[in-house]
Design an enzyme around this catalytic site. Structure first.
Site, PDB file in Angstrom:
ATOM      1  N   GLY A   1      58.909  33.401  -7.751  1.00 45.91           N
ATOM      2  CA  GLY A   1      59.736  34.686  -8.038  1.00 45.91           C
ATOM      3  C   GLY A   1      59.134  35.927  -7.194  1.00 45.91           C
ATOM      4  O   GLY A   1      60.054  36.930  -7.057  1.00 45.91           O
TER       5      GLY A   1
ATOM      6  N   GLU B   1      60.213  36.089  -4.209  1.00 43.80           N
ATOM      7  CA  GLU B   1      61.670  36.036  -3.736  1.00 43.80           C
ATOM      8  C   GLU B   1      62.247  37.601  -4.072  1.00 43.80           C
ATOM      9  O   GLU B   1      62.893  38.218  -3.478  1.00 43.80           O
ATOM     10  CB  GLU B   1      62.295  35.171  -4.811  1.00 43.80           C
ATOM     11  CG  GLU B   1      62.068  33.911  -4.562  1.00 43.80           C
ATOM     12  CD  GLU B   1      62.589  32.678  -5.333  1.00 43.80           C
ATOM     13  OE1 GLU B   1      63.434  31.867  -4.916  1.00 43.80           O
ATOM     14  OE2 GLU B   1      62.255  32.935  -6.689  1.00 43.80           O
TER      15      GLU B   1
ATOM     16  N   GLU C   1      56.759  26.567  -5.970  1.00 46.25           N
ATOM     17  CA  GLU C   1      57.465  25.986  -7.018  1.00 46.25           C
ATOM     18  C   GLU C   1      57.539  24.417  -7.155  1.00 46.25           C
ATOM     19  O   GLU C   1      57.719  23.716  -8.320  1.00 46.25           O
ATOM     20  CB  GLU C   1      59.140  26.423  -7.088  1.00 46.25           C
ATOM     21  CG  GLU C   1      59.386  27.810  -7.602  1.00 46.25           C
ATOM     22  CD  GLU C   1      59.460  28.780  -6.289  1.00 46.25           C
ATOM     23  OE1 GLU C   1      58.495  28.607  -5.457  1.00 46.25           O
ATOM     24  OE2 GLU C   1      59.999  29.916  -6.265  1.00 46.25           O
TER      25      GLU C   1
ATOM     26  N   ALA D   1      57.778  33.821 -11.446  1.00 51.10           N
ATOM     27  CA  ALA D   1      58.288  33.905 -12.847  1.00 51.10           C
ATOM     28  C   ALA D   1      57.105  33.340 -13.670  1.00 51.10           C
ATOM     29  O   ALA D   1      56.255  32.417 -13.423  1.00 51.10           O
ATOM     30  CB  ALA D   1      59.494  32.812 -12.727  1.00 51.10           C
TER      31      ALA D   1
HETATM   32  N1  DAK Z   1      53.116  32.608 -15.079  1.00 52.16           N
HETATM   33  C1  DAK Z   1      52.443  32.603 -16.182  1.00 52.16           C
HETATM   34  N2  DAK Z   1      50.912  32.797 -16.130  1.00 52.16           N
HETATM   35  C2  DAK Z   1      50.502  33.012 -14.905  1.00 52.16           C
HETATM   36  C3  DAK Z   1      51.206  32.952 -13.742  1.00 52.16           C
HETATM   37  C4  DAK Z   1      52.611  32.375 -13.770  1.00 52.16           C
HETATM   38  N3  DAK Z   1      53.501  32.286 -12.615  1.00 52.16           N
HETATM   39  N4  DAK Z   1      50.485  32.847 -12.602  1.00 52.16           N
HETATM   40  C5  DAK Z   1      49.326  33.254 -12.997  1.00 52.16           C
HETATM   41  N5  DAK Z   1      49.272  33.494 -14.462  1.00 52.16           N
HETATM   42  C6  DAK Z   1      48.204  33.638 -15.492  1.00 52.16           C
HETATM   43  C7  DAK Z   1      47.273  32.443 -15.637  1.00 52.16           C
HETATM   44  O1  DAK Z   1      47.807  31.763 -16.419  1.00 52.16           O
HETATM   45  C8  DAK Z   1      45.886  33.108 -15.866  1.00 52.16           C
HETATM   46  O2  DAK Z   1      46.051  33.452 -17.346  1.00 52.16           O
HETATM   47  P1  DAK Z   1      45.002  33.344 -18.560  1.00 52.16           P
HETATM   48  O3  DAK Z   1      44.741  31.681 -18.577  1.00 52.16           O
HETATM   49  O4  DAK Z   1      43.916  34.000 -18.040  1.00 52.16           O
HETATM   50  O5  DAK Z   1      45.688  33.383 -19.630  1.00 52.16           O
HETATM   51  C9  DAK Z   1      46.121  34.542 -15.279  1.00 52.16           C
HETATM   52  O6  DAK Z   1      47.432  34.689 -14.812  1.00 52.16           O
HETATM   53  C10 DAK Z   1      45.174  34.590 -13.997  1.00 52.16           C
HETATM   54  O7  DAK Z   1      45.181  33.358 -13.387  1.00 52.16           O
HETATM   55  P2  DAK Z   1      44.341  32.193 -12.588  1.00 52.16           P
HETATM   56  O8  DAK Z   1      43.195  32.316 -13.755  1.00 52.16           O
HETATM   57  O9  DAK Z   1      45.094  31.002 -12.445  1.00 52.16           O
HETATM   58  O10 DAK Z   1      43.747  33.191 -11.412  1.00 52.16           O
HETATM   59  P3  DAK Z   1      43.426  32.388 -10.020  1.00 52.16           P
HETATM   60  O11 DAK Z   1      42.960  33.487  -9.076  1.00 52.16           O
HETATM   61  O12 DAK Z   1      42.434  31.192 -10.320  1.00 52.16           O
HETATM   62  O13 DAK Z   1      44.908  31.880  -9.525  1.00 52.16           O
HETATM   63  C11 DAK Z   1      47.100  31.598  -8.774  1.00 52.16           C
HETATM   64  C12 DAK Z   1      45.633  32.482  -9.144  1.00 52.16           C
HETATM   65  C13 DAK Z   1      48.233  32.457  -8.585  1.00 52.16           C
HETATM   66  C14 DAK Z   1      46.923  30.734  -7.469  1.00 52.16           C
HETATM   67  C15 DAK Z   1      47.470  30.548  -9.866  1.00 52.16           C
HETATM   68  O14 DAK Z   1      47.200  31.633 -11.081  1.00 52.16           O
HETATM   69  C16 DAK Z   1      48.604  30.199  -9.720  1.00 52.16           C
HETATM   70  O15 DAK Z   1      48.838  29.057  -9.092  1.00 52.16           O
HETATM   71  N6  DAK Z   1      49.700  30.644 -10.733  1.00 52.16           N
HETATM   72  C17 DAK Z   1      51.146  30.187 -10.526  1.00 52.16           C
HETATM   73  C18 DAK Z   1      51.834  30.419  -9.330  1.00 52.16           C
HETATM   74  C19 DAK Z   1      53.163  29.748  -9.140  1.00 52.16           C
HETATM   75  O16 DAK Z   1      53.298  28.654  -9.373  1.00 52.16           O
HETATM   76  N7  DAK Z   1      54.161  30.757  -9.136  1.00 52.16           N
HETATM   77  C20 DAK Z   1      55.424  30.255  -9.351  1.00 52.16           C
HETATM   78  C21 DAK Z   1      56.138  30.296 -10.650  1.00 52.16           C
HETATM   79  S1  DAK Z   1      57.730  29.358 -10.720  1.00 52.16           S
HETATM   80  C22 DAK Z   1      64.878  30.550 -11.072  1.00 52.16           C
HETATM   81  C23 DAK Z   1      64.606  31.532 -10.431  1.00 52.16           C
HETATM   82  C24 DAK Z   1      63.587  31.910  -9.892  1.00 52.16           C
HETATM   83  C25 DAK Z   1      62.344  30.914 -10.318  1.00 52.16           C
HETATM   84  C26 DAK Z   1      62.775  30.186 -11.165  1.00 52.16           C
HETATM   85  C27 DAK Z   1      63.946  29.797 -11.563  1.00 52.16           C
HETATM   86  N8  DAK Z   1      66.136  29.972 -11.465  1.00 52.16           N
HETATM   87  C28 DAK Z   1      67.318  30.641 -10.691  1.00 52.16           C
HETATM   88  C29 DAK Z   1      66.525  29.000 -12.450  1.00 52.16           C
HETATM   89  C30 DAK Z   1      61.114  31.427 -10.036  1.00 52.16           C
HETATM   90  C31 DAK Z   1      59.883  30.386 -10.401  1.00 52.16           C
HETATM   91  C32 DAK Z   1      58.553  30.809 -10.275  1.00 52.16           C
HETATM   92  O17 DAK Z   1      58.263  31.805  -9.632  1.00 52.16           O
END
Ligand code: DAK
Length: 261
Positions: free
Chosen positions: A112, A115, A135, A65
């Site tokens: 997400g 998922e 998460e 997400a």
């Molecule tokens: N959201 C927003 N931007 C993201 C992102 C994300 N999840 N993942 C990557 N990006 C963006 C980065 O901010 C960066 O943007 P700029 O800084 O260039 O503007 C760009 O994508 C490239 O990312 P990186 O520079 O970080 O690239 P790396 O190769 O160094 O790292 C990475 C890749 C995937 C390991 C890292 O970006 C990372 O850790 N990203 C976050 C992954 C994450 O935590 N995903 C889970 C998100 S929470 C719900 C239902 C569903 C959900 C929530 C609630 N409810 C029912 C309430 C779902 C939640 C989630 O998915």
């Protein structure tokens, strides 16, 4: 129809949805999820389409997400919108559609994104695919199937490992664990997924619906209930023209011509 965050096109009898926010690693913004829902609804209603493929880029299926969207959200907004299950949130269509959806996953499928892939009916993955539920590292937890579909698919030990540590698993581990049905080279991923979807789209559509429903019933029923459902579904295929055609074609040594009736 054109969208801002995805591409939706048809390839013969297959609908293709490509997530298209490459700079954000296809992070699932709310706008993108709504577009995905609309595209899936359109394919579901299109009689010419028999199956759907959902894919991303070579680098990311979806990195979760969009954290920037989620950052400012409060409990009451998520609760009242029933996010992500509410009818306007996109996931709804994925959970309720009858046509099979194949996730063609290359690169990252996180949070997400993992998922969403699991909400599809099967995952075909490229050699560089990686899956995870990170998460917990953000101080939250999976909210759209990461503790439920993942556990039913790969078992408690690995689901606990992934959800509690936030680590990623590579495609070999994912395939070994039953999350992924096939592994293919990155360059062949889309072709392979389209080929599988086309095979399904050429089967009898009512029978495809019954098979998908029966497999999904196994997630929510006892074995006895599931076996009963399956036998009733099997019986009902004998009320179709396509079952008659399929068996006649076999006996006459020719290809069946299914009419989806
Ligand atoms: N959201 C927003 N931007 C993201 C992102 C994300 N999840 N993942 C990557 N990006 C963006 C980065 O901010 C960066 O943007 P700029 O800084 O260039 O503007 C760009 O994508 C490239 O990312 P990186 O520079 O970080 O690239 P790396 O190769 O160094 O790292 C990475 C890749 C995937 C390991 C890292 O970006 C990372 O850790 N990203 C976050 C992954 C994450 O935590 N995903 C889970 C998100 S929470 C719900 C239902 C569903 C959900 C929530 C609630 N409810 C029912 C309430 C779902 C939640 C989630 O998915």
């Amino acid at each position: 129809m054109t969208y801002e965050n995805i591409l939706a096109e048809t390839r013969g009898k297959v609908g293709l949805v490509t997530l298209n926010r490459p700079k954000a690693l296809n992070a699932l913004s709310l706008a993108m999820m709504r577009e995905i829902g609309k595209a899936l609804d359109a394919f579901e209603q299109d009689d010419a389409i028999g199956a759907v493929v959902m894919t991303g880029s070579d680098r990311a299926f979806a990195a979760g997400a969009d954290i920037r969207d989620l950052q400012e959200k409060e409990f009451m907004h998520l609760f009242l919108a029933d996010f992500p299950h509410g009818p306007t949130e996109g996931w709804h269509s994925l959970n309720t559609m009858r046509k099979p959806v194949i996730a063609a996953v290359a690169g990252l499928a996180l949070g997400g994104g993992c998922e969403m892939a699991m909400a599809c009916d099967m995952i075909i993955a490229a050699e560089n695919a990686r899956f995870g539920q990170p998460e917990i590292k953000l101080g939250t937890m999976p909210g759209a199937g990461g503790t439920q579909r993942l556990t039913r698919t790969i078992g408690k030990a690995k689901a606990m490992d992934l959800c509690l540590t936030g680590r990623m698993m590579d495609v070999q581990e994912a395939e070994r664990s039953g999350l992924v049905s096939r592994i293919v080279p990155v360059a062949e991923l889309l072709d392979e997924a389209l080929k599988v979807a086309d095979t399904i789209a050429n089967m009898s559509r009512p029978v495809v619906y019954l098979v998908k429903e029966a497999v999904n019933v196994s997630f929510s029923s006892t074995l006895q209930e599931g076996l009963r459902f399956e036998s009733r579904a099997f019986h009902s295929t004998f009320a179709t023209e396509d079952r008659r055609e399929g068996m006649a074609a076999f006996v006459e040594k020719r290809e069946p011509q299914f009419k989806h009736r």
